[in-house]
Design a protein around this motif. Structure first.
Motif, mmCIF file in Angstrom:
data_model
loop_
_atom_site.group_PDB
_atom_site.id
_atom_site.type_symbol
_atom_site.label_atom_id
_atom_site.label_comp_id
_atom_site.label_asym_id
_atom_site.label_seq_id
_atom_site.Cartn_x
_atom_site.Cartn_y
_atom_site.Cartn_z
ATOM 1 N N ARG A 192 0.275 -8.405 -4.769
ATOM 2 C CA ARG A 192 0.418 -7.107 -4.091
ATOM 3 C C ARG A 192 1.672 -7.080 -3.224
ATOM 4 O O ARG A 192 2.370 -6.068 -3.150
ATOM 5 N N GLY A 193 1.939 -8.182 -2.556
ATOM 6 C CA GLY A 193 3.149 -8.242 -1.745
ATOM 7 C C GLY A 193 4.408 -8.121 -2.592
ATOM 8 O O GLY A 193 5.366 -7.444 -2.216
ATOM 9 N N GLU A 194 4.384 -8.762 -3.765
ATOM 10 C CA GLU A 194 5.553 -8.738 -4.646
ATOM 11 C C GLU A 194 5.851 -7.338 -5.169
ATOM 12 O O GLU A 194 7.005 -6.976 -5.368
ATOM 13 N N ILE A 195 4.829 -6.532 -5.395
ATOM 14 C CA ILE A 195 5.071 -5.207 -5.966
ATOM 15 C C ILE A 195 5.137 -4.106 -4.907
ATOM 16 O O ILE A 195 5.227 -2.928 -5.247
ATOM 17 N N GLY A 196 5.101 -4.507 -3.625
ATOM 18 C CA GLY A 196 5.360 -3.545 -2.561
ATOM 19 C C GLY A 196 4.160 -2.783 -2.054
ATOM 20 O O GLY A 196 4.308 -1.703 -1.449
ATOM 21 N N LEU A 197 2.948 -3.325 -2.228
ATOM 22 C CA LEU A 197 1.751 -2.663 -1.715
ATOM 23 C C LEU A 197 1.480 -3.094 -0.280
ATOM 24 O O LEU A 197 1.569 -4.281 0.047
ATOM 25 N N GLY A 232 -6.204 5.318 2.372
ATOM 26 C CA GLY A 232 -5.908 3.912 2.127
ATOM 27 C C GLY A 232 -5.993 3.502 0.673
ATOM 28 O O GLY A 232 -6.364 2.368 0.357
ATOM 29 N N VAL A 233 -5.645 4.422 -0.236
ATOM 30 C CA VAL A 233 -5.708 4.138 -1.673
ATOM 31 C C VAL A 233 -4.324 4.332 -2.295
ATOM 32 O O VAL A 233 -3.642 5.326 -2.012
ATOM 33 N N TYR A 234 -3.924 3.390 -3.128
ATOM 34 C CA TYR A 234 -2.658 3.485 -3.862
ATOM 35 C C TYR A 234 -2.940 3.436 -5.366
ATOM 36 O O TYR A 234 -3.960 2.875 -5.804
ATOM 37 N N LEU A 235 -2.014 4.026 -6.118
ATOM 38 C CA LEU A 235 -2.093 4.012 -7.578
ATOM 39 C C LEU A 235 -0.864 3.297 -8.124
ATOM 40 O O LEU A 235 0.273 3.689 -7.842
ATOM 41 N N ILE A 262 2.081 6.093 -4.638
ATOM 42 C CA ILE A 262 2.207 5.633 -6.016
ATOM 43 C C ILE A 262 3.290 4.568 -6.119
ATOM 44 O O ILE A 262 4.391 4.731 -5.588
ATOM 45 N N ILE A 263 2.963 3.475 -6.794
ATOM 46 C CA ILE A 263 3.932 2.432 -7.127
ATOM 47 C C ILE A 263 4.173 2.532 -8.628
ATOM 48 O O ILE A 263 3.300 2.213 -9.444
ATOM 49 N N ALA A 264 5.348 3.039 -9.007
ATOM 50 C CA ALA A 264 5.683 3.243 -10.415
ATOM 51 C C ALA A 264 6.547 2.084 -10.892
ATOM 52 O O ALA A 264 7.719 1.993 -10.542
#
Length: 382
Positions: A192-197, A232-235, A262-264
């Motif tokens: 999660r840290g690597e993808i920016g969440l 507190g929800v991300y997609l 959103i993390i695209a």
């Protein structure tokens, strides 16, 4: 993963080798099949994503460079020469254009043919006109060319029988490498840290290319409704056409105020690693036959919320949530319910999901089923 000994010489003919479900299934099948160095894959178009990956496991790959969506009679002649030189016992085709062109070429040189059907929504709304024309031609030729038609989906068989396909179908579900797709919650925080969440958020994940059949409008609409009720929800979005700045995705995000959540990511090579960052996997499609991503997510111990397309209901069973397609109210409600489950209930659900995949969708079972089908085709005609 131990490989399974093969004693049938098979050439695989496929429309292309991009990042699709059929291409992925072919790669898995050959990765688990012994003597793969004696196997040849013919792509009617190009090497795509899997060409070099197949070569790396010893498979010969020949790409014919055909323009997409334009079947050419010259490709049939060229393919016939290649098949005559290879002289396989069986030609296994994958996807409609390969069924048509590969089937004709193989029969012209006296090779038995197995078609591959992997589609369960043939609505003109979601399919190209040229594809539907090929489907109709194949419906007629299905009575003459293939000895057997292999489908990964029971629902796909029902759809094609309505188009008057010959009654030569068997079902072989896709299988996955259960060692590659396995639960690993220990990786979740680092991934999660690597993808920016941000830390502490709950994560929905979706994997699927930009395509009308994936119904990303329904996905984004459902997520927007969810954010109105839940914080507190991300997609996380993964797949071709789903990177930040891609016109397909940007057009959807312009319609809803969800960009900040959103993390695209676009296409990714290490899908199991990305999957392990998800709390819930979501499939929003209006058309699937056998969605590999649902099986992969369940094998990783991730609960799924999925639309009732293809064989989804059979795959998910009681180990997730299945909702009607194109219904953003139902999809958002199911997502909210999944996110609201107590941790003790989710743990049991994830364990049951993993066990159901182990029991039904191993790669070994898939390989053995294909080997049995090919051997049956090779039997002398009575």
């Amino acid at each position: 993963m131990s490989k399974i000994l093969s004693d049938v010489k098979v050439v695989h003919i496929i429309t292309g080798l991009g990042r699709g479900g059929a291409e992925n299934a072919l790669y898995r099948l050959l990765s688990a099949r012994e003597n793969s160095e004696k196997t040849c894959v013919v792509s009617l178009t190009d090497d795509g994503f899997y060409g070099n990956r197949l070569r790396s496991i010893g498979v010969e790959v020949i790409s014919l460079g055909m323009r997409r969506n334009i079947p050419s009679p010259f490709v049939i002649f060229r393919l016939s020469r290649i098949l005559r030189k290879i002289n396989p016992q069986v030609a296994q085709t994958w996807m409609y254009h390969a069924d048509l062109i590969g089937g004709i070429a193989a029969r012209c040189v006296g090779i038995k043919v197995c078609w591959g059907i992997r589609h369960s929504n043939l609505s003109p709304r979601y399919n190209k006109f040229t594809t539907l024309i090929v489907v109709l031609i194949c419906a007629v030729l299905s009575h003459f060319i293939p000895s057997l038609i292999i489908s990964c989906s029971r629902r796909a068989i029902l759809v094609h029988r309505r188009f008057l396909y010959a009654k030569k179908f068997i079902v072989i579900p896709n299988g996955i490498d259960l060692n590659e797709y396995s639960p690993s919650r220990a990786e979740q925080c680092s991934v999660r840290g690597e993808i920016g969440l941000p830390p502490g958020v709950r994560v929905l994940g979706h994997i699927g290319r930009a395509d009308p059949q994936k119904d990303h409008l329904n996905l984004i609409s459902s997520f927007s409704r969810l954010l109105e009720m839940t914080s507190g929800v991300y997609l996380v979005l993964v797949g071709k056409g789903l990177a930040s700045g891609d016109p397909y995705l940007e057009a959807l995000l312009d319609r809803y105020d969800v960009r900040d959540y959103i993390i695209a990511m676009g296409p990714q090579n290490d899908i199991p690693m990305v999957m392990r960052s998800f709390d819930v996997f979501v499939l929003s499609s209006v058309g699937e036959a056998f969605p590999n991503v649902v099986v992969e997510a369940m094998a990783c111990g991730i609960p799924c919320v999925a639309t009732d397309v293809g064989d989804v209901r059979e795959i998910v069973g009681n180990n997730g949530w299945v909702v009607p397609p194109s219904d953003s109210f139902a999809l958002s409600a199911a997502l909210r319910e999944a996110l609201g489950e107590p941790s003790s209930r989710l743990i049991k659900l994830c364990e049951a999901a993993r066990k159901s995949i182990e029991d039904r969708y191993s790669i070994g079972g898939m390989v053995l089923a294909y080997e049995k089908a090919w051997k049956s085709v090779c039997q002398p005609d009575e």
